[in-house]
Design an enzyme around this catalytic site. Sequence first.
Site, short mmCIF file in Angstrom:
data_model
loop_
_atom_site.label_atom_id
_atom_site.label_comp_id
_atom_site.label_asym_id
_atom_site.label_seq_id
_atom_site.Cartn_x
_atom_site.Cartn_y
_atom_site.Cartn_z
N ASP A 77 -18.01 4.07 -0.85
CA ASP A 77 -16.87 3.77 -1.75
C ASP A 77 -15.61 4.52 -1.32
O ASP A 77 -14.50 3.97 -1.39
CB ASP A 77 -17.21 4.16 -3.19
CG ASP A 77 -18.10 3.14 -3.89
OD1 ASP A 77 -18.20 2.00 -3.40
OD2 ASP A 77 -18.69 3.48 -4.93
N HIS B 172 38.15 16.81 7.83
CA HIS B 172 37.08 16.34 6.94
C HIS B 172 36.35 17.53 6.35
O HIS B 172 35.41 18.05 6.93
CB HIS B 172 36.13 15.40 7.68
CG HIS B 172 35.37 14.47 6.77
ND1 HIS B 172 34.03 14.61 6.49
CD2 HIS B 172 35.80 13.39 6.05
CE1 HIS B 172 33.66 13.64 5.67
NE2 HIS B 172 34.70 12.89 5.37
N HIS C 173 -23.81 5.98 -1.08
CA HIS C 173 -23.00 4.89 -1.60
C HIS C 173 -21.64 5.39 -2.06
O HIS C 173 -20.62 4.71 -1.87
CB HIS C 173 -23.70 4.16 -2.76
CG HIS C 173 -22.91 2.96 -3.20
ND1 HIS C 173 -22.92 1.77 -2.50
CD2 HIS C 173 -22.01 2.80 -4.20
CE1 HIS C 173 -22.08 0.93 -3.07
NE2 HIS C 173 -21.52 1.52 -4.11
N HIS D 23 -13.85 5.78 -8.23
CA HIS D 23 -12.75 4.89 -7.81
C HIS D 23 -11.39 5.36 -8.29
O HIS D 23 -10.39 5.19 -7.60
CB HIS D 23 -13.01 3.46 -8.29
CG HIS D 23 -14.22 2.85 -7.65
ND1 HIS D 23 -14.33 2.72 -6.28
CD2 HIS D 23 -15.37 2.35 -8.17
CE1 HIS D 23 -15.50 2.16 -6.00
NE2 HIS D 23 -16.14 1.93 -7.12
N HIS E 87 -16.42 -2.57 -1.07
CA HIS E 87 -17.55 -2.72 -0.13
C HIS E 87 -17.16 -3.53 1.10
O HIS E 87 -17.62 -3.26 2.21
CB HIS E 87 -18.74 -3.38 -0.83
CG HIS E 87 -19.24 -2.61 -2.01
ND1 HIS E 87 -20.13 -3.14 -2.94
CD2 HIS E 87 -18.98 -1.35 -2.44
CE1 HIS E 87 -20.37 -2.24 -3.87
NE2 HIS E 87 -19.68 -1.15 -3.60
#
Length: 448
Positions: free
Chosen positions: A271, A372, A267, A294, A85
């Site tokens: 998040d 090389h 909300h 989450h 938050h």
Amino acid sequence: LTMIECNTTNQQTIGKETSLKGVGLHTGKEVTITFKPAPEDYGYKFIRIDLEGSPVIEADANYVTNTERGTNLEKMGVKIQTSEHVLAALVGMEVDNCMIELNASEPPIMDGSSKFFVEAIEEAGIVKQEAQREEYVVKEVITFADEETGSEITVIPSDSYQITTMVDFGTKVLGTQNASLQRISDFKDEISNARTFSFLHEIETLLDHGLIKGGDLNNAIVYVDKELSPETMEKLRGAFGKDEISVKPNGILDNLTLHHANEAARHKLLDVIGDLALVGTRIRGKVIANKPGHSVNTQFAKKLSKLIKIEKRNRVPQFDISKEPVKDVNAIMAMLPHRPPFLLVDKILELTDTGVVGLKNVTMNEPFFVGHFPGAPVMPGVLIVEAMAQTGGILALSTVPDPENYLTFFMKINNVKFKRQVNPGDTLIFNLELISPIRRGIVHMKGD
């Protein structure tokens, strides 16, 4: 085409220190959070001032340890709980750099939203900084899915950072809800006051295990997804500190009123913003989160963070190849004592007081290819390092009025890694920067 860009927007921090006091959701203890101005390129860092040495925990997806009840970070045994938050408020207010001091392991829960953090940041004021903001520009669809939960997060190309969340809790009381944020500048008005929510069955479990210590359930939106037994009613009365509790027609307990009909989806969007702040770089793309949580949010943040790290590592300096070089091969030979076949820089593309960018076109005619691996010609690694050192020599010699009277020598070299072979037809670009000012003729540089 690079996906990391510096846009024309300057980085921002806050104007002054500002503090808030409240109760931690998990610990039930009073906690003070202090936002402090931070320098450019600082990002977000939590500082535990209650612990010896005031350890710092960066807001970094790689420090996420568990996501059971919020996004929890841990670095060397030091924890920060429910970071989302606070981080959402900083992103939503377009603050790039901020120190976040805490005298406990978690910020105060306040009303379960970002509203009070947003108000504190506004009160502190927002200050422009000199450095430009870096953005991860999404060029292709990137997805992370959790097959077990059916959660999925996708980011697609877009001209700005946008987020859409779609939630489906499969209950009668709270079915499908959507929320969208088209412009991050609308975060304060549209998203910041959306509060956290729970279902009655979750609250019952938490009460039984003594996990709601704040005692302040008045901040929680509780959706009643099962029959309210007299025993539960009794426990809830105690937890809420109320004589009577009832269920509203929209299926929530009557301890508060919804700010928005789709407050739960808003909300969840809040998040997502907070959890994706752990990527550490601004995102220019549209995030579509289906059944976010989450766990899936932070796993997606880890995926993005890893992609960005690879992108930064492989980033080639941007330059206009048709432009006149700062120094051509003749100007280079006027400064460096090296001559073909041991002059290994063709052009200097950029030259500043602290950095230099050089270019070497590798052709089949290079003398070292004769011996090389003639059947599979590869440029020797030591010669790549030598070419880089010659480029660095241009910066070193540009600081003296008579470079022709100086020679540059290697003193030491650290942490050399070769990512891939260099073959005929390749173009090598060397990007070098001073690590510290030149002192007593010693030039300390890093390069890629």
